[in-house]
Scaffold this motif. Structure first.
Motif, PDB file in Angstrom:
ATOM      1  N   ALA A 160       0.830  -1.220   0.000  1.00 57.80           N
ATOM      2  CA  ALA A 160       0.000   0.000   0.000  1.00 57.80           C
ATOM      3  C   ALA A 160       0.857   1.259   0.000  1.00 57.80           C
ATOM      4  O   ALA A 160       0.587   2.228   0.720  1.00 57.80           O
ATOM      5  N   VAL A 161       1.919   1.249  -0.820  1.00 55.48           N
ATOM      6  CA  VAL A 161       2.769   2.428  -0.970  1.00 55.48           C
ATOM      7  C   VAL A 161       2.782   2.833  -2.443  1.00 55.48           C
ATOM      8  O   VAL A 161       2.481   2.037  -3.335  1.00 55.48           O
ATOM      9  N   LYS A 162       3.147   4.083  -2.685  1.00 55.51           N
ATOM     10  CA  LYS A 162       3.229   4.591  -4.051  1.00 55.51           C
ATOM     11  C   LYS A 162       4.570   4.190  -4.672  1.00 55.51           C
ATOM     12  O   LYS A 162       5.583   4.115  -3.979  1.00 55.51           O
ATOM     13  N   LEU A 163       4.552   3.968  -5.970  1.00 48.88           N
ATOM     14  CA  LEU A 163       5.746   3.574  -6.696  1.00 48.88           C
ATOM     15  C   LEU A 163       6.205   4.738  -7.571  1.00 48.88           C
ATOM     16  O   LEU A 163       5.466   5.208  -8.434  1.00 48.88           O
ATOM     17  N   ARG A 164       7.420   5.205  -7.304  1.00 45.43           N
ATOM     18  CA  ARG A 164       8.018   6.288  -8.091  1.00 45.43           C
ATOM     19  C   ARG A 164       9.394   5.794  -8.572  1.00 45.43           C
ATOM     20  O   ARG A 164      10.427   6.081  -7.979  1.00 45.43           O
ATOM     21  N   PRO A 165       9.454   5.019  -9.656  1.00 49.75           N
ATOM     22  CA  PRO A 165      10.709   4.388 -10.066  1.00 49.75           C
ATOM     23  C   PRO A 165      11.781   5.408 -10.422  1.00 49.75           C
ATOM     24  O   PRO A 165      11.486   6.507 -10.900  1.00 49.75           O
ATOM     25  N   HIS A 166      13.010   4.997 -10.203  1.00 56.24           N
ATOM     26  CA  HIS A 166      14.141   5.843 -10.578  1.00 56.24           C
ATOM     27  C   HIS A 166      14.476   5.574 -12.045  1.00 56.24           C
ATOM     28  O   HIS A 166      14.922   4.490 -12.407  1.00 56.24           O
ATOM     29  N   ALA A 167      14.258   6.597 -12.868  1.00 61.53           N
ATOM     30  CA  ALA A 167      14.396   6.439 -14.316  1.00 61.53           C
ATOM     31  C   ALA A 167      15.836   6.536 -14.792  1.00 61.53           C
ATOM     32  O   ALA A 167      16.097   6.383 -15.987  1.00 61.53           O
ATOM     33  N   GLU A 200       2.167   2.758 -16.913  1.00 61.28           N
ATOM     34  CA  GLU A 200       1.081   1.814 -17.196  1.00 61.28           C
ATOM     35  C   GLU A 200       0.963   0.766 -16.104  1.00 61.28           C
ATOM     36  O   GLU A 200      -0.126   0.256 -15.833  1.00 61.28           O
ATOM     37  N   HIS A 201       2.082   0.435 -15.480  1.00 62.48           N
ATOM     38  CA  HIS A 201       2.080  -0.541 -14.390  1.00 62.48           C
ATOM     39  C   HIS A 201       1.772   0.102 -13.036  1.00 62.48           C
ATOM     40  O   HIS A 201       1.929  -0.552 -12.006  1.00 62.48           O
ATOM     41  N   GLY A 202       1.362   1.353 -13.041  1.00 60.79           N
ATOM     42  CA  GLY A 202       0.865   1.957 -11.807  1.00 60.79           C
ATOM     43  C   GLY A 202       1.764   2.955 -11.125  1.00 60.79           C
ATOM     44  O   GLY A 202       1.404   3.466 -10.051  1.00 60.79           O
ATOM     45  N   ALA A 203       2.928   3.267 -11.683  1.00 56.59           N
ATOM     46  CA  ALA A 203       3.788   4.278 -11.069  1.00 56.59           C
ATOM     47  C   ALA A 203       3.086   5.630 -11.053  1.00 56.59           C
ATOM     48  O   ALA A 203       2.401   6.001 -12.014  1.00 56.59           O
ATOM     49  N   ILE A 204       3.249   6.392  -9.970  1.00 59.69           N
ATOM     50  CA  ILE A 204       2.596   7.700  -9.848  1.00 59.69           C
ATOM     51  C   ILE A 204       3.382   8.799 -10.558  1.00 59.69           C
ATOM     52  O   ILE A 204       2.858   9.871 -10.833  1.00 59.69           O
ATOM     53  N   GLY A 205       4.638   8.540 -10.823  1.00 55.67           N
ATOM     54  CA  GLY A 205       5.530   9.503 -11.440  1.00 55.67           C
ATOM     55  C   GLY A 205       6.908   8.882 -11.494  1.00 55.67           C
ATOM     56  O   GLY A 205       7.060   7.670 -11.326  1.00 55.67           O
ATOM     57  N   LEU A 206       7.928   9.710 -11.700  1.00 45.90           N
ATOM     58  CA  LEU A 206       9.288   9.207 -11.842  1.00 45.90           C
ATOM     59  C   LEU A 206      10.251   9.949 -10.928  1.00 45.90           C
ATOM     60  O   LEU A 206      10.042  11.115 -10.596  1.00 45.90           O
ATOM     61  N   THR A 207      11.302   9.241 -10.555  1.00 49.95           N
ATOM     62  CA  THR A 207      12.457   9.853  -9.919  1.00 49.95           C
ATOM     63  C   THR A 207      13.523  10.035 -10.988  1.00 49.95           C
ATOM     64  O   THR A 207      13.730   9.152 -11.821  1.00 49.95           O
ATOM     65  N   CYS A 208      14.211  11.176 -10.960  1.00 46.85           N
ATOM     66  CA  CYS A 208      15.265  11.459 -11.931  1.00 46.85           C
ATOM     67  C   CYS A 208      16.549  11.808 -11.192  1.00 46.85           C
ATOM     68  O   CYS A 208      16.515  12.312 -10.070  1.00 46.85           O
ATOM     69  N   ALA A 209      17.672  11.542 -11.857  1.00 52.47           N
ATOM     70  CA  ALA A 209      18.970  11.891 -11.284  1.00 52.47           C
ATOM     71  C   ALA A 209      19.485  13.216 -11.802  1.00 52.47           C
ATOM     72  O   ALA A 209      20.311  13.854 -11.145  1.00 52.47           O
ATOM     73  N   THR A 210      19.022  13.632 -12.985  1.00 49.35           N
ATOM     74  CA  THR A 210      19.543  14.839 -13.612  1.00 49.35           C
ATOM     75  C   THR A 210      18.397  15.695 -14.142  1.00 49.35           C
ATOM     76  O   THR A 210      17.295  15.195 -14.402  1.00 49.35           O
ATOM     77  N   LEU A 211      18.682  16.973 -14.331  1.00 47.56           N
ATOM     78  CA  LEU A 211      17.712  17.852 -14.979  1.00 47.56           C
ATOM     79  C   LEU A 211      17.422  17.384 -16.397  1.00 47.56           C
ATOM     80  O   LEU A 211      16.285  17.469 -16.868  1.00 47.56           O
ATOM     81  N   ARG A 212      18.438  16.903 -17.085  1.00 48.32           N
ATOM     82  CA  ARG A 212      18.241  16.387 -18.438  1.00 48.32           C
ATOM     83  C   ARG A 212      17.185  15.294 -18.452  1.00 48.32           C
ATOM     84  O   ARG A 212      16.287  15.289 -19.298  1.00 48.32           O
TER      85      ARG A 212
END
Length: 376
Positions: A40-47, A61-73
């Motif tokens: 019961a936690v949100k998934l924000r994968p590191h892209a 599509e698999h349910g992630a709420i958004g993304l984690t990024c390492a760079t501005l690019r």
């Protein structure tokens, strides 16, 4: 990875060549989505692992709420692709980054950064939220759990207001040093408890953390199940790699990424392939790993060393490898391996398709206006 299909897909192509088993990748995405849902936690994968618009879309599509990024690019590329909820897990230091961050904030619905220095909040663009990074054991970024982090967060709240402080973040990267499964689980517990302890102190002092975010493929299953944790940020799980296999957080059969290499030189004590440090990662994050990758179908072989364009194999069975033989090598670290590629060859039962590594690099501009910002 389906070794037979990987070699068949690569047959008409030059090597070295990075390939992705799309069916295996989809299974990995589904498995992590189940872990998040069951906890019961949100998934924000590191892209940063894939840097791909296509793979990001599959994660959503698999349910992630958004993304984690390492760079501005990365964040800019995914904003262009329509991702509306982004976290940049890296402090925006310097005026050029601040200007790019302000431009990005105007194009997405939600944007946050992580910091561990209070003064970095001064001058943050409007609309950018903040997560405070707590050091749960990796000793890279972050303040110590408990009083030190709570004091810093309250000072941060005083500067930017409670509405812009989303909560706490940590990365249990010390799990990669675990020698046993028990040690890996202990690292996961330390990761979660660092946030929970700090959040409890903040609550007692009048501040409620809306987000408690943990991130690491080796700790996702355990840390995410701790009551009070709200968000997971795993990255490597999408492809898997030799680090994860050695740790026991993924299996060899979960591998979705490999580099196809060709034998170019044969000697009694070694075989040389055409994949070196410019196509395979040499990032050994797990101290007990043997070799610089896993040669699929040849468990007795070790990738002992890498030059720029050469990989040197040793071990039993060298005499069965002739010039021109193709081998599939699971890299030590998927993230750094992918960043070396401009494209990946995806294959499945229905065929093959080239897909770009869209967010490679740091300085590429979206448009001429942004180029002006970069050159300022």
């Amino acid at each position: 990875m389906n070794l037979e299909h990987a070699l068949a897909a690569a047959e008409p192509e030059l090597t070295p060549l990075a390939v992705v088993d799309e069916e295996r990748m989809e299974a990995n995405l589904a498995a992590m989505a189940r872990i998040a849902a069951s906890a019961a936690v949100k998934l924000r994968p590191h892209a940063k692992t894939h840097k791909s618009r296509y793979v990001a879309g599959r994660q959503l599509e698999h349910g992630a709420i958004g993304l984690t990024c390492a760079t501005l690019r990365e964040a800019e590329v995914f904003a262009d692709a329509g991702v509306e909820d982004l976290l940049i897990a890296h402090p925006p230091v310097g005026e050029p980054k601040r200007r790019r961050l302000a431009e990005l904030a105007g194009r997405v619905r939600r944007l946050a950064v992580s910091i561990d220095q209070v003064e970095l909040a001064d001058g943050l663009p409007d609309g950018v939220e903040v997560l405070w990074e707590v050091d749960s054991g990796m000793h890279r970024m972050g303040t110590a759990p408990g009083v030190a982090s709570a004091d810093a967060v309250l000072e941060l709240v005083g500067r930017v207001g409670p509405a812009r402080v989303r909560g706490l973040l940590t990365h249990g990267g010390h799990a990669y040093k675990a020698e046993t499964q028990e040690a890996r689980r202990r690292a996961a517990d330390e990761e979660a408890q660092a946030l929970l302890e700090t959040a409890m102190l903040l609550r007692r002092r009048g501040f409620e953390s809306r987000t408690l975010s943990v991130g690491s493929t080796p700790t996702a299953d355990s840390a995410g199940r701790e009551k009070g944790i709200t968000e997971l940020r795993p990255g490597t799980y999408v492809y898997g790699d030799a680090n994860q296999i050695t740790l026991g957080s993924q299996r060899l059969e979960d591998s979705a990424l490999a580099v196809i290499a060709t034998v170019v030189s044969v000697h009694p004590d070694r075989v040389v392939v055409d994949a070196g440090s410019k196509s395979l990662s040499s990032d050994l994050r797990v101290t007990r790993m043997e070799g610089l990758g896993i040669v699929l179908g040849h468990p007795s072989l070790r990738l002992e060393r890498l030059s720029e364009e050469h990989g040197v194999l040793a071990g039993e069975g060298l005499d069965r490898l002739g010039i021109g033989r193709r081998l599939a090598i699971v890299p030590t670290h998927a993230c750094t391996c992918v960043n070396l590629q401009s494209e990946l060859l995806f294959f499945s039962a229905t065929g093959t398709r080239w897909r770009s590594v869209d967010a490679q690099g740091w300085r590429a501009a979206r448009n001429p206006a942004q180029r002006d910002l970069l050159d300022a």
